[in-house]
Scaffold this motif. Structure first.
Motif, short mmCIF file in Angstrom:
data_model
loop_
_atom_site.label_atom_id
_atom_site.label_comp_id
_atom_site.label_asym_id
_atom_site.label_seq_id
_atom_site.Cartn_x
_atom_site.Cartn_y
_atom_site.Cartn_z
N GLY A 1 -8.50 3.48 6.88
CA GLY A 1 -8.03 2.75 5.59
C GLY A 1 -9.32 3.22 4.49
N TRP B 1 0.81 -1.32 -0.16
CA TRP B 1 0.22 0.15 -0.07
C TRP B 1 0.93 1.34 -0.04
CZ3 TRP B 1 -4.82 -0.77 -1.44
CH2 TRP B 1 -5.18 -2.21 -1.01
N ASP C 1 -1.68 8.75 7.28
CA ASP C 1 -0.89 8.17 8.30
C ASP C 1 -1.47 6.82 8.56
OD1 ASP C 1 0.84 8.13 10.48
OD2 ASP C 1 -0.02 9.86 11.15
N ASP C 2 -0.65 6.00 9.47
CA ASP C 2 -0.81 4.83 9.87
C ASP C 2 -1.77 4.81 11.14
OD1 ASP C 2 -0.55 2.32 10.99
OD2 ASP C 2 1.49 1.95 9.90
N TYR C 3 -2.98 4.08 11.12
CA TYR C 3 -3.81 4.54 11.96
C TYR C 3 -3.60 3.16 13.11
CZ TYR C 3 -6.10 0.47 9.38
OH TYR C 3 -6.46 -0.84 8.78
N TYR D 1 -16.08 5.93 -0.18
CA TYR D 1 -17.40 5.73 1.02
C TYR D 1 -17.41 6.97 1.57
CZ TYR D 1 -17.16 0.66 0.64
OH TYR D 1 -17.08 -0.63 0.07
N ASP E 1 -5.67 6.98 5.87
CA ASP E 1 -5.02 5.90 5.04
C ASP E 1 -3.60 6.43 4.81
OD1 ASP E 1 -6.52 3.76 2.89
OD2 ASP E 1 -4.55 4.11 2.61
N PHE E 2 -2.51 5.16 4.75
CA PHE E 2 -1.34 5.57 4.58
C PHE E 2 -0.97 5.61 3.09
CE2 PHE E 2 0.10 1.21 6.43
CZ PHE E 2 -0.58 0.57 5.17
N ASN E 3 -1.72 5.42 2.08
CA ASN E 3 -1.34 5.21 0.79
C ASN E 3 -1.49 6.94 0.47
OD1 ASN E 3 -1.31 5.45 -1.87
ND2 ASN E 3 -2.46 3.47 -2.12
N GLY F 1 -8.83 4.61 1.62
CA GLY F 1 -8.59 4.54 0.48
C GLY F 1 -8.64 5.96 -0.16
N ALA G 1 -8.85 -3.31 -5.28
CA ALA G 1 -8.44 -2.60 -3.88
C ALA G 1 -9.84 -2.23 -3.15
CB ALA G 1 -7.40 -1.64 -4.33
N SER G 2 -10.65 -1.74 -3.97
CA SER G 2 -12.15 -1.74 -3.43
C SER G 2 -13.12 -2.49 -3.86
CB SER G 2 -12.60 -0.26 -3.55
OG SER G 2 -11.72 0.72 -3.00
N ILE H 1 -13.55 -0.97 6.11
CA ILE H 1 -14.41 -1.94 5.21
C ILE H 1 -13.23 -2.40 4.21
CG2 ILE H 1 -16.00 -1.90 3.18
CD1 ILE H 1 -17.25 -1.71 5.93
N HIS I 1 -8.73 1.10 -7.24
CA HIS I 1 -9.66 1.48 -6.41
C HIS I 1 -10.66 2.30 -7.18
CE1 HIS I 1 -8.42 1.12 -2.05
NE2 HIS I 1 -7.31 1.72 -2.54
N ASP J 1 -10.05 -5.23 6.15
CA ASP J 1 -8.80 -4.82 6.82
C ASP J 1 -8.52 -5.15 8.08
OD1 ASP J 1 -7.87 -3.70 4.43
OD2 ASP J 1 -7.66 -1.93 5.47
C1 LIG Z 1 -8.56 -3.00 0.95
S1 LIG Z 1 -8.20 -1.60 0.84
C2 LIG Z 1 -9.83 -0.77 1.15
C3 LIG Z 1 -10.11 0.64 1.10
C4 LIG Z 1 -11.46 1.10 1.48
N1 LIG Z 1 -11.79 0.63 2.86
C5 LIG Z 1 -12.37 0.54 0.54
O1 LIG Z 1 -12.91 -0.48 1.00
O2 LIG Z 1 -12.63 1.25 -0.43
C6 LIG Z 1 -7.37 -1.16 2.49
C7 LIG Z 1 -6.84 -0.05 2.90
O3 LIG Z 1 -6.35 0.34 3.97
C8 LIG Z 1 -5.24 1.02 3.91
N2 LIG Z 1 -4.32 0.53 4.99
C9 LIG Z 1 -3.97 -0.73 5.33
N3 LIG Z 1 -3.25 -0.57 6.48
C10 LIG Z 1 -3.31 0.58 7.02
C11 LIG Z 1 -2.70 1.52 8.06
N4 LIG Z 1 -2.05 0.41 9.23
N5 LIG Z 1 -2.95 2.67 8.33
C12 LIG Z 1 -3.47 3.33 7.26
N6 LIG Z 1 -4.06 2.86 6.14
C13 LIG Z 1 -4.18 1.50 6.18
C14 LIG Z 1 -4.66 0.81 2.43
O4 LIG Z 1 -3.54 1.79 2.17
C15 LIG Z 1 -5.93 0.61 1.58
O5 LIG Z 1 -6.25 1.95 1.24
#
Ligand SMILES: C[S@@+](CC[C@H](N)C(=O)[O-])C[C@H]1O[C@@H](n2cnc3c(N)ncnc32)[C@H](O)[C@@H]1O
Length: 267
Positions: free
Chosen positions: A68, A19, A110-112, A74, A89-91, A70, A40-41, A127, A32, A130
């Motif tokens: 997360g 990511w 950031d990283d949650y 949503y 989201d960290f992306n 994305g 990805a979504s 969603i 996404h 994750d």
């Molecule tokens: C499978 S995607 C789902 C995105 C969104 N929830 C959706 O359903 O459209 C997972 C998302 O979680 C983010 N993600 C995963 N671990 C994370 C973390 N520790 N901190 C922030 N974002 C994170 C990824 O970058 C990605 O955008």
């Protein structure tokens, strides 16, 4: 650097992350934004169903935290419906895209797990399974943060894979050669993929070695699966007063398993 082909320990971290890798995060953004696929979504029809489902469990004009988020697929729909949204989201590619589209949504890159966004939320959502990509220890810390940040009567809504995931996944090894680049790299690459099952820890591990002209990158991704009783017990131990599980909500998934369950926990 070398190819790693041993079975990783459950939830072992890899040196690279799918990511946040500078090239792959942009490919993820494109995934996404494809309304047809469940890459990805989820596909657009499923997203709309999930938004309706979440709306049926929360109050109008709630403050929602999307963990997360994305590119904000949503978040934008909830904002149109009058909710206040914080998305994290960290992306970077996803957050840059989302922030440019809507100035009235608070986006955080950031990283949650490391930096949970403090605040008071009426609902927290996470969603596309994750919750299952984090170790049990990280999950427990995250659940405590979520619980503390929810208002009284607030809801945590998320989805996880059920034990039936084992019907769709199996241990295997594959390779893919892309002579002119593709999802994993902008020029020629060889991708070695392995799937491992850890039945005791109830998770699958996907390990990737990406070989390019310059380097070998190593990625690990996890899917933890649960049964209803286990997930609700975890939530009740954190303090949630109720936990309801919903299955078979979505049509067939064209990317991963659709043996998932949606969980609604109330503080
Ligand atoms: C499978 S995607 C789902 C995105 C969104 N929830 C959706 O359903 O459209 C997972 C998302 O979680 C983010 N993600 C995963 N671990 C994370 C973390 N520790 N901190 C922030 N974002 C994170 C990824 O970058 C990605 O955008």
């Amino acid at each position: 650097m070398k190819i790693i082909d041993t079975k990783p320990k459950p939830f072992q971290r890899s040196s690279c992350n799918i990511w946040t890798d500078p090239y792959i995060q942009k490919q993820m953004l494109q995934e996404h934004l494809n309304p047809e696929t469940d890459g990805a979504s989820r596909n657009w029809a499923s997203i709309l169903k999930i938004v309706d489902f979440i709306n049926s469990h929360i109050r109008p004009t709630s403050h929602i935290l999307d963990l997360g988020c994305g590119p904000g697929l949503y978040a934008e729909l909830f904002r149109y419906q009058g909710h206040e949204i914080t998305g994290i989201d960290f992306n970077k590619a996803s957050i840059d895209y989302a922030s440019q589209r809507r100035k009235d949504i608070r986006y955080i890159q950031d990283d949650y797990i490391l930096h949970y966004p403090a605040g008071n939320y009426d609902a927290v959502m996470m969603i596309y399974c994750d919750m299952g990509t984090h170790s049990d220890q990280e999950r427990d810390t995250l659940l405590r943060h979520i619980f503390d940040s929810l208002t009284e009567g607030g809801k945590l809504i998320f989805d996880v894979f059920t034990e039936e995931l084992i019907k769709d996944k199996r241990e295997e090894r594959n390779w893919e050669c892309s002579p002119s680049g593709g999802f994993w790299n902008d020029s020629k690459y060889l991708l070695l993929s392995q799937t491992f099952h850890h039945p005791k820890e109830k998770c699958f591990t996907y390990q990737y070695n990406l070989l390019t002209d310059d380097e070998i990158k190593h990625f690990i991704v996890w899917d933890r699966y649960y049964n209803e009783e286990e997930i609700c017990t975890l939530l009740k131990n954190v303090g949630f007063k109720s936990c309801a599980v919903y299955k078979n909500m979505l049509d067939t998934n064209n990317f991963t398993s659709n043996h998932e369950m949606f969980v609604v926990a109330e503080k």
